[in-house]
Design a protein around this motif. Structure first.
Motif, PDB file in Angstrom:
ATOM      1  N   UNK A 295       0.835  -1.205   0.000  1.00 24.63           N
ATOM      2  CA  UNK A 295       0.000   0.000   0.000  1.00 24.63           C
ATOM      3  C   UNK A 295       0.866   1.249   0.000  1.00 24.63           C
ATOM      4  N   UNK A 296       1.863   1.255   0.857  1.00 21.24           N
ATOM      5  CA  UNK A 296       2.752   2.420   0.972  1.00 21.24           C
ATOM      6  C   UNK A 296       3.462   2.682  -0.353  1.00 21.24           C
ATOM      7  N   UNK A 297       3.822   1.619  -1.051  1.00 20.84           N
ATOM      8  CA  UNK A 297       4.521   1.785  -2.325  1.00 20.84           C
ATOM      9  C   UNK A 297       3.665   2.437  -3.402  1.00 20.84           C
ATOM     10  N   UNK A 298       2.336   2.411  -3.228  1.00 23.81           N
ATOM     11  CA  UNK A 298       1.456   3.052  -4.211  1.00 23.81           C
ATOM     12  C   UNK A 298       1.216   4.533  -3.902  1.00 23.81           C
ATOM     13  N   UNK A 299       1.632   4.980  -2.738  1.00 22.34           N
ATOM     14  CA  UNK A 299       1.399   6.376  -2.357  1.00 22.34           C
ATOM     15  C   UNK A 299       2.427   7.293  -3.016  1.00 22.34           C
ATOM     16  N   UNK A 300       2.016   8.509  -3.406  1.00 21.07           N
ATOM     17  CA  UNK A 300       2.992   9.461  -3.942  1.00 21.07           C
ATOM     18  C   UNK A 300       4.081   9.752  -2.912  1.00 21.07           C
ATOM     19  N   UNK A 301       5.311   9.861  -3.366  1.00 19.61           N
ATOM     20  CA  UNK A 301       6.422  10.117  -2.443  1.00 19.61           C
ATOM     21  C   UNK A 301       6.240  11.436  -1.693  1.00 19.61           C
ATOM     22  N   UNK A 302       5.488  12.372  -2.307  1.00 16.25           N
ATOM     23  CA  UNK A 302       5.255  13.671  -1.654  1.00 16.25           C
ATOM     24  C   UNK A 302       4.523  13.518  -0.325  1.00 16.25           C
ATOM     25  N   UNK A 303       3.788  12.427  -0.173  1.00 14.37           N
ATOM     26  CA  UNK A 303       3.027  12.220   1.065  1.00 14.37           C
ATOM     27  C   UNK A 303       3.943  12.168   2.287  1.00 14.37           C
ATOM     28  N   UNK A 304       5.175  11.706   2.088  1.00 11.74           N
ATOM     29  CA  UNK A 304       6.076  11.475   3.216  1.00 11.74           C
ATOM     30  C   UNK A 304       7.081  12.616   3.413  1.00 11.74           C
ATOM     31  N   UNK A 305       7.010  13.615   2.548  1.00 10.12           N
ATOM     32  CA  UNK A 305       7.974  14.707   2.637  1.00 10.12           C
ATOM     33  C   UNK A 305       7.561  15.718   3.710  1.00 10.12           C
ATOM     34  N   UNK A 306       8.449  15.932   4.663  1.00  6.84           N
ATOM     35  CA  UNK A 306       8.205  16.937   5.690  1.00  6.84           C
ATOM     36  C   UNK A 306       8.493  18.324   5.123  1.00  6.84           C
ATOM     37  N   UNK A 307       7.614  19.256   5.431  1.00 10.62           N
ATOM     38  CA  UNK A 307       7.751  20.628   4.960  1.00 10.62           C
ATOM     39  C   UNK A 307       7.834  21.531   6.180  1.00 10.62           C
ATOM     40  N   UNK A 308       9.026  22.054   6.446  1.00  5.88           N
ATOM     41  CA  UNK A 308       9.232  22.856   7.657  1.00  5.88           C
ATOM     42  C   UNK A 308       8.318  24.064   7.691  1.00  5.88           C
ATOM     43  N   UNK A 309       8.123  24.702   6.539  1.00 10.58           N
ATOM     44  CA  UNK A 309       7.274  25.892   6.494  1.00 10.58           C
ATOM     45  C   UNK A 309       5.835  25.555   6.860  1.00 10.58           C
ATOM     46  N   UNK A 310       5.322  24.477   6.289  1.00 13.05           N
ATOM     47  CA  UNK A 310       3.942  24.094   6.596  1.00 13.05           C
ATOM     48  C   UNK A 310       3.785  23.704   8.058  1.00 13.05           C
ATOM     49  N   UNK A 311       4.733  22.951   8.571  1.00 17.53           N
ATOM     50  CA  UNK A 311       4.635  22.492   9.961  1.00 17.53           C
ATOM     51  C   UNK A 311       4.626  23.660  10.939  1.00 17.53           C
ATOM     52  N   UNK A 312       5.591  24.566  10.791  1.00 21.07           N
ATOM     53  CA  UNK A 312       5.700  25.668  11.747  1.00 21.07           C
ATOM     54  C   UNK A 312       4.618  26.716  11.525  1.00 21.07           C
ATOM     55  N   UNK A 313       4.181  26.905  10.277  1.00 22.51           N
ATOM     56  CA  UNK A 313       3.107  27.880  10.049  1.00 22.51           C
ATOM     57  C   UNK A 313       1.800  27.371  10.645  1.00 22.51           C
ATOM     58  N   UNK A 314       1.536  26.065  10.557  1.00 29.65           N
ATOM     59  CA  UNK A 314       0.347  25.509  11.194  1.00 29.65           C
ATOM     60  C   UNK A 314       0.407  25.677  12.704  1.00 29.65           C
ATOM     61  N   UNK A 315       1.584  25.453  13.266  1.00 32.71           N
ATOM     62  CA  UNK A 315       1.734  25.636  14.718  1.00 32.71           C
ATOM     63  C   UNK A 315       1.519  27.098  15.102  1.00 32.71           C
ATOM     64  N   UNK A 316       2.080  28.023  14.318  1.00 35.16           N
ATOM     65  CA  UNK A 316       1.945  29.451  14.620  1.00 35.16           C
ATOM     66  C   UNK A 316       0.491  29.910  14.486  1.00 35.16           C
ATOM     67  N   UNK A 317      -0.165  29.472  13.414  1.00 40.43           N
ATOM     68  CA  UNK A 317      -1.577  29.842  13.213  1.00 40.43           C
ATOM     69  C   UNK A 317      -2.429  29.292  14.347  1.00 40.43           C
ATOM     70  N   UNK A 318      -2.146  28.051  14.747  1.00 44.39           N
ATOM     71  CA  UNK A 318      -2.891  27.443  15.850  1.00 44.39           C
ATOM     72  C   UNK A 318      -2.714  28.251  17.144  1.00 44.39           C
ATOM     73  N   UNK A 319      -1.483  28.661  17.417  1.00 47.13           N
ATOM     74  CA  UNK A 319      -1.208  29.476  18.606  1.00 47.13           C
ATOM     75  C   UNK A 319      -1.970  30.799  18.549  1.00 47.13           C
ATOM     76  N   UNK A 320      -1.979  31.425  17.382  1.00 51.86           N
ATOM     77  CA  UNK A 320      -2.676  32.699  17.217  1.00 51.86           C
ATOM     78  C   UNK A 320      -4.174  32.535  17.443  1.00 51.86           C
TER      79      UNK A 320
END
Length: 350
Positions: A25-50
């Motif tokens: 199943x994992x082999x059929x998923x786009x590789x982008x699914x597993x890529x960590x994005x620092x900007x997205x992660x920290x912006x979500x945390x910042x927006x949540x805090x706000x």
């Protein structure tokens, strides 16, 4: 298509188990699914805090008749805190473990939730999802187990189920599990002690400070009510993710991990503001295929799973009172041979 217990048994007979593995199943998923994005992660945390900060400002400024709305908004935002810590617990928030541990502890502080206690128990749930003998997250109770209990425990459980008190479930789980060192292996206890100590110190400072500055009502107003809303969502998400009249829980000897993760996890659509504040935690099927998928990539992964493995996934549903009524009216006790039964059905057969 809904996968019933009978259909699951047919699938297991029709398809070689080797052909349905998590790796496939994992082999059929786009590789982008597993890529960590620092900007997205920290912006979500910042927006949540706000947004949570705005929620607390709303609590402080709202007249009494608007307080429930402020509590609901703030408590839902705090559920987003938990989802960020959830990513940290699965090491999908940041690449460095110490960053995950630090952020996880910080975002769980207002919830008085020991990070490592939750992380360790939650990983066990992922390892044994919908395993009737080993899952530890809202595992159904069999009639035999129910009958082995004392009268008082039976009455409490029956009252909990019949009176639709599912929203208290995560509070009970939090209180009985995450502060009890006996429930953890010796190798994990030092980390569990650390997390318990961190939340104990926070509570020892925050609660007296709140009482001293805004009184007991302030403690209720600013902490308890949003905390209860958080637990409502925590309980509801957990309950709906793995509970439906046709969801199969399988005994350990017959349990198959890939089938369990695909068909035993329900995708439920919530109001868009809830999904935004809670970072799409309702898109839960891909998270059970791989915990390495960050929350902001869950929808991409889910689309792929539906295209490639939709035969094995449960029907989507929409959050509503009708849904909760169906679950709470039906899913009381569980027999591996026939599935869920209500207390009325159970008593009628005795």
């Amino acid at each position: 298509m809904t996968t019933s217990i009978d259909e699951l048994q047919k699938i297991e007979l029709a398809v070689p188990k080797a052909d349905i593995t998590l790796k496939n199943i994992i082999n059929t998923l786009p590789k982008e699914c597993f890529q960590q994005n620092r900007r997205k992660a920290w912006s979500k945390a910042a927006i949540n805090l706000l947004l949570v900060s705005l929620g607390y400002a709303g609590i402080a400024l709202s007249p009494w008749y608007l307080l429930p709305l402020a509590w609901i908004f703030t408590g839902t935002g705090l559920t987003g805190f938990f989802v960020i810590a959830h990513d940290c617990g699965h090491r999908s928030f940041a690449k460095r473990r110490w960053v995950n541990d630090l952020v996880g502890h910080l975002f769980m502080l207002p919830l008085i939730y020991p990070f490592h206690s939750w992380r360790i128990k939650h990983n066990h749930h992922h390892a044994y999802t919908n395993n009737l003998d080993r899952d530890n997250a809202w595992r159904p109770i069999t009639p035999q187990e129910y009958e082995s209990w004392g009268n008082i425990r039976q009455k409490v459980f029956q009252g909990f189920a019949v009176n639709r008190l599912w929203w208290l479930g995560s509070i009970a789980h939090w209180a009985m599990t995450h502060f009890n060192l006996d429930k953890f292996a010796a190798k994990d206890r030092s980390k569990v002690k650390l997390s318990i100590t961190v939340v104990a110190i926070f509570a020892a400072i925050a609660f007296p400070t709140l009482i001293a500055t805004v009184g007991l009502w302030g403690l209720v107003k600013f902490w308890l009510m949003p905390w209860l809303v958080y637990h409502f969502w925590m309980s509801t998400f957990t309950y709906v993710h793995h509970t439906a009249p046709d969801i199969a829980f399988v005994e350990d000897s017959k349990w198959q991990v890939a089938i369990a993760q695909l068909s035993g996890t329900v995708h439920c659509n919530y109001p868009c503001w809830v999904e935004f504040l809670c970072h799409d935690i309702n898109v839960h099927v891909p998270h059970h295929i791989s915990t390495a998928i960050p929350s902001y990539n869950l929808r991409l992964a889910y689309d792929s799973i539906q295209q490639n493995w939709g035969l094995y996934t449960h029907d989507e549903c929409n959050f509503s009172w009708a849904l909760m009524k169906q679950i709470t009216d039906t899913c009381h006790l569980y027999k591996p041979e026939t599935g869920y039964q209500s207390f009325d059905d159970y008593l009628a057969l005795k």
